[in-house]
Design a protein around this motif. Structure first.
Motif, PDB file in Angstrom:
ATOM      1  N   LYS A 319      57.922  28.251  85.233  1.00  0.00           N
ATOM      2  CA  LYS A 319      58.188  28.008  83.811  1.00  0.00           C
ATOM      3  C   LYS A 319      59.534  27.310  83.606  1.00  0.00           C
ATOM      4  CE  LYS A 319      58.191  31.814  81.303  1.00  0.00           C
ATOM      5  NZ  LYS A 319      57.709  33.092  80.768  1.00  0.00           N
ATOM      6  N   TYR A 320      60.525  27.715  84.383  1.00  0.00           N
ATOM      7  CA  TYR A 320      61.866  27.150  84.185  1.00  0.00           C
ATOM      8  C   TYR A 320      62.213  26.071  85.212  1.00  0.00           C
ATOM      9  CZ  TYR A 320      61.892  31.103  81.096  1.00  0.00           C
ATOM     10  OH  TYR A 320      61.553  31.989  80.098  1.00  0.00           O
ATOM     11  N   GLY A 348      68.234  26.621  86.090  1.00  0.00           N
ATOM     12  CA  GLY A 348      69.338  27.488  86.511  1.00  0.00           C
ATOM     13  C   GLY A 348      69.830  28.416  85.401  1.00  0.00           C
ATOM     14  N   ILE A 349      70.646  29.374  85.800  1.00  0.00           N
ATOM     15  CA  ILE A 349      71.150  30.383  84.847  1.00  0.00           C
ATOM     16  C   ILE A 349      72.656  30.515  85.060  1.00  0.00           C
ATOM     17  CG2 ILE A 349      70.894  32.786  84.069  1.00  0.00           C
ATOM     18  CD1 ILE A 349      68.267  32.765  85.863  1.00  0.00           C
ATOM     19  N   ILE A 357      70.027  38.814  81.830  1.00  0.00           N
ATOM     20  CA  ILE A 357      68.602  38.448  81.814  1.00  0.00           C
ATOM     21  C   ILE A 357      67.657  39.612  82.124  1.00  0.00           C
ATOM     22  CG2 ILE A 357      68.735  35.946  82.181  1.00  0.00           C
ATOM     23  CD1 ILE A 357      68.555  36.497  85.164  1.00  0.00           C
ATOM     24  N   TYR A 362      65.642  40.169  76.327  1.00  0.00           N
ATOM     25  CA  TYR A 362      66.689  39.141  76.385  1.00  0.00           C
ATOM     26  C   TYR A 362      66.093  37.809  76.842  1.00  0.00           C
ATOM     27  CZ  TYR A 362      71.037  36.760  76.991  1.00  0.00           C
ATOM     28  OH  TYR A 362      72.058  35.854  76.862  1.00  0.00           O
ATOM     29  N   ALA A 367      65.811  28.656  76.923  1.00  0.00           N
ATOM     30  CA  ALA A 367      64.504  28.943  77.512  1.00  0.00           C
ATOM     31  C   ALA A 367      63.429  29.079  76.455  1.00  0.00           C
ATOM     32  CB  ALA A 367      64.574  30.240  78.311  1.00  0.00           C
ATOM     33  N   GLY A 373      57.073  33.826  76.619  1.00  0.00           N
ATOM     34  CA  GLY A 373      57.268  35.254  76.909  1.00  0.00           C
ATOM     35  C   GLY A 373      58.063  35.959  75.827  1.00  0.00           C
ATOM     36  N   PHE A 374      58.324  37.234  76.107  1.00  0.00           N
ATOM     37  CA  PHE A 374      59.025  38.062  75.130  1.00  0.00           C
ATOM     38  C   PHE A 374      60.404  38.502  75.638  1.00  0.00           C
ATOM     39  CE2 PHE A 374      54.469  38.963  75.002  1.00  0.00           C
ATOM     40  CZ  PHE A 374      54.164  38.584  73.706  1.00  0.00           C
ATOM     41  N   GLY A 375      60.773  38.013  76.805  1.00  0.00           N
ATOM     42  CA  GLY A 375      62.032  38.494  77.384  1.00  0.00           C
ATOM     43  C   GLY A 375      61.845  39.863  78.004  1.00  0.00           C
ATOM     44  N   LEU A 378      61.474  40.016  83.312  1.00  0.00           N
ATOM     45  CA  LEU A 378      62.451  40.426  84.333  1.00  0.00           C
ATOM     46  C   LEU A 378      62.759  41.915  84.242  1.00  0.00           C
ATOM     47  CD1 LEU A 378      65.012  37.491  84.500  1.00  0.00           C
ATOM     48  CD2 LEU A 378      63.235  38.104  86.124  1.00  0.00           C
ATOM     49  N   ASN A 379      62.757  42.427  83.005  1.00  0.00           N
ATOM     50  CA  ASN A 379      63.006  43.858  82.846  1.00  0.00           C
ATOM     51  C   ASN A 379      61.904  44.668  83.525  1.00  0.00           C
ATOM     52  OD1 ASN A 379      62.688  46.459  80.829  1.00  0.00           O
ATOM     53  ND2 ASN A 379      64.799  45.884  81.234  1.00  0.00           N
ATOM     54  N   PHE A 404      65.565  34.289  93.070  1.00  0.00           N
ATOM     55  CA  PHE A 404      65.446  35.726  92.785  1.00  0.00           C
ATOM     56  C   PHE A 404      64.910  36.375  94.057  1.00  0.00           C
ATOM     57  CE2 PHE A 404      65.996  36.296  88.179  1.00  0.00           C
ATOM     58  CZ  PHE A 404      66.072  34.970  87.767  1.00  0.00           C
TER      59      PHE A 404
HETATM   60  P1  ADP Z   1      60.771  35.377  79.381  1.00  0.00           P
HETATM   61  O1  ADP Z   1      59.560  35.959  78.823  1.00  0.00           O
HETATM   62  O2  ADP Z   1      61.629  34.778  78.347  1.00  0.00           O
HETATM   63  O3  ADP Z   1      60.530  34.506  80.542  1.00  0.00           O
HETATM   64  P2  ADP Z   1      62.070  37.088  81.285  1.00  0.00           P
HETATM   65  O4  ADP Z   1      62.542  38.500  81.129  1.00  0.00           O
HETATM   66  O5  ADP Z   1      61.073  36.837  82.329  1.00  0.00           O
HETATM   67  O6  ADP Z   1      61.575  36.659  79.858  1.00  0.00           O
HETATM   68  O7  ADP Z   1      63.325  36.184  81.526  1.00  0.00           O
HETATM   69  C1  ADP Z   1      64.456  36.334  80.727  1.00  0.00           C
HETATM   70  C2  ADP Z   1      65.208  35.027  80.638  1.00  0.00           C
HETATM   71  O8  ADP Z   1      65.771  34.718  81.903  1.00  0.00           O
HETATM   72  C3  ADP Z   1      64.340  33.864  80.314  1.00  0.00           C
HETATM   73  O9  ADP Z   1      64.234  33.707  78.935  1.00  0.00           O
HETATM   74  C4  ADP Z   1      65.052  32.700  80.961  1.00  0.00           C
HETATM   75  O10 ADP Z   1      66.000  32.203  80.076  1.00  0.00           O
HETATM   76  C5  ADP Z   1      65.768  33.336  82.127  1.00  0.00           C
HETATM   77  N1  ADP Z   1      65.089  33.039  83.401  1.00  0.00           N
HETATM   78  C6  ADP Z   1      64.250  33.844  84.065  1.00  0.00           C
HETATM   79  N2  ADP Z   1      63.841  33.289  85.226  1.00  0.00           N
HETATM   80  C7  ADP Z   1      64.456  32.084  85.291  1.00  0.00           C
HETATM   81  C8  ADP Z   1      64.452  31.023  86.252  1.00  0.00           C
HETATM   82  N3  ADP Z   1      63.758  31.089  87.390  1.00  0.00           N
HETATM   83  N4  ADP Z   1      65.213  29.946  85.982  1.00  0.00           N
HETATM   84  C9  ADP Z   1      65.945  29.852  84.866  1.00  0.00           C
HETATM   85  N5  ADP Z   1      65.986  30.819  83.912  1.00  0.00           N
HETATM   86  C10 ADP Z   1      65.247  31.927  84.129  1.00  0.00           C
END
Ligand code: ADP
Length: 413
Positions: A319-320, A348-349, A357, A362, A367, A373-375, A378-379, A404
């Motif tokens: 996605k990113y 990148g982050i 994140i 969050y 993004a 997504g809903f943020g 990752l949680n 990751f």
């Molecule tokens: P989302 O549903 O927004 O993807 P996540 O909890 O999966 O929610 O991710 C939280 C945020 O972390 C994302 O909104 C994005 O901004 C950032 N993020 C996650 N994975 C990546 C990645 N591989 N590259 C860049 N940003 C990322």
């Protein structure tokens, strides 16, 4: 609300402390009073015995021995016909009191206390014989000093107690604050969570509502002409379903249940399955998905949830990523850990955002346009890995890409 709880806890602990202090003072004063009383009674008894000894030895008693050795007492020796044989008493009323006691059989052989002329007395009376004639010796001691000492002791303890409570009130207020802190934090988190969920649900519900309204206006038209509106509804229903199922996963993780259905499974196969599944999604985004998976690596844990965590990270990496980007999944098996690294060369982050994140709901602002997504992803991944006593490591640089890494200890359970 929490301030009120904190005040109540402080009040409660202070009341308990005061009760304890009160009981302690009563008990301590009682013990001291008893101790002084007993030693005073022993003293009086010894005096009486000395006097008896002296007067039994010689008919001509002058109370010398007792008189010389000990101080602070008065005595009277009565003969059988209620005449005073010997005495050292200045106060006429004390002689009358002694006479009363002489006439009371129960006053012999025991210690008594009485008030007379604004003094408090301790009394001991005993019958004895000079030759064959029965006599009674009575010894009196003023115990005013003892009373004053006890009163001082009570006053001192009272002030020390008050001082102690004054010091303890802020301490217990502080401890109460510390004690309710986790509850407060949890409450705030729940409140935020509910707020976020309501916010996330409002959007699809509004879309559904609007589309239904549009369909209502077109009630005469054939359904085939209005599939667009139905599709919108369907997408939002899917979104809501995904959100609710994500929330259920988190609620389950929050309740800190020990993970169930633990079994040894082929983690190589799971990684391969995820990359196969995501292959088309990646292709659609013009991202190449490369897998670096040695065969036959086994891991003991919960297969379904581990698969979900890996999928979330691969999904994010795609996605990113930018078009023509590359996502690589690498599985490795070390002595103590299984590691699954998912790296991309996407947006990148920043270091600052890397700390946030994993927080629930969050999303980094940049993004938003890419993410549906809903943020929560990752949680959820983080909770799953934590349930396996593992951790997720992030290495990332803006416009360079991110890696990751899921680190799973082999002996978790
Ligand atoms: P989302 O549903 O927004 O993807 P996540 O909890 O999966 O929610 O991710 C939280 C945020 O972390 C994302 O909104 C994005 O901004 C950032 N993020 C996650 N994975 C990546 C990645 N591989 N590259 C860049 N940003 C990322």
């Amino acid at each position: 609300m929490f301030k009120e709880i904190r005040n109540k806890i402080t009040l409660f602990t202070t009341l308990i402390l005061i009760s304890f202090l009160f009981l302690f003072i009563i008990f301590f004063v009682f013990l001291v009073q008893k101790g002084i009383g007993i030693s005073g009674e022993i003293y009086l008894h010894n005096i009486a015995m000395d006097i008896i000894e002296d007067s039994s030895e010689s008919n001509d008693f002058n109370g010398k021995k007792a008189n010389n050795d000990r101080l602070g007492y008065d005595y009277i020796i009565w003969n059988e016909s209620d005449n005073v044989r010997e005495m050292r008493v200045d106060n006429k009323n004390l002689i009358i009191k002694g006479y009363e006691y002489k006439k009371t059989a129960t006053s012999l052989g025991t210690f008594l206390y009485f008030d007379l002329d604004s003094n408090r007395y301790r009394y001991y009376g005993k019958e004895f014989y000079i030759g064959t004639e029965p006599h009674v010796v009575q010894v009196f001691q003023i115990v005013n000093v003892e009373q004053i000492l006890i009163s001082y002791l009570i006053i001192c303890l009272f002030f020390v107690g008050i001082g102690g409570i004054l010091i303890l009130i802020p301490i217990s207020y502080f401890i109460a604050g510390k004690a309710i802190n986790p509850i407060k934090k949890n409450y705030e988190q729940q409140k935020k969570f509910i707020g976020n969920v309501s916010h996330e649900l409002r959007t699809p519900l509004t879309v559904i509502h609007t589309n239904i309204e549009v369909l209502r206006l077109k009630e005469d038209e054939v359904l085939a002409n209005n599939l667009h509106w139905l599709n919108n509804i369907s997408i939002e229903v899917d979104n809501m379903t995904a959100l609710i199922s994500n929330m259920l996963i988190l609620a389950h993780a929050d309740s800190k249940h020990a993970i169930q259905k633990i079994e040894t499974f082929d983690i190589s196969a799971v990684c391969a399955e995820v990359t196969d599944l995501m292959f088309d999604v990646a292709k659609e985004q013009e991202v190449s998905l490369i897998s670096n998976i040695p065969k036959g690596i086994e891991y003991k844990g919960q297969e379904e949830t581990i698969k979900r965590a890996i999928r979330i990270l691969v999904d994010n990496a795609i996605k990113y990523s930018n078009p023509q980007g590359q996502v690589t999944l690498t599985l490795s098996d070390t002595l103590r850990f299984i590691q699954i690294a998912i790296s991309d060369n996407g947006i990148g982050i920043s270091e600052e955002e890397q700390k946030k994140i994993f927080n629930r709901f969050y999303r980094i602002d940049n993004a938003r346009d890419r993410s549906t997504g809903f943020g929560l992803g990752l949680n959820i991944a983080d909770e799953i890995v934590k349930m396996h006593n593992g951790s997720i490591k992030v290495e990332s640089e803006i416009n360079e890409g991110s890696t990751f890494t899921i680190i799973l200890p082999k002996t978790i359970i």
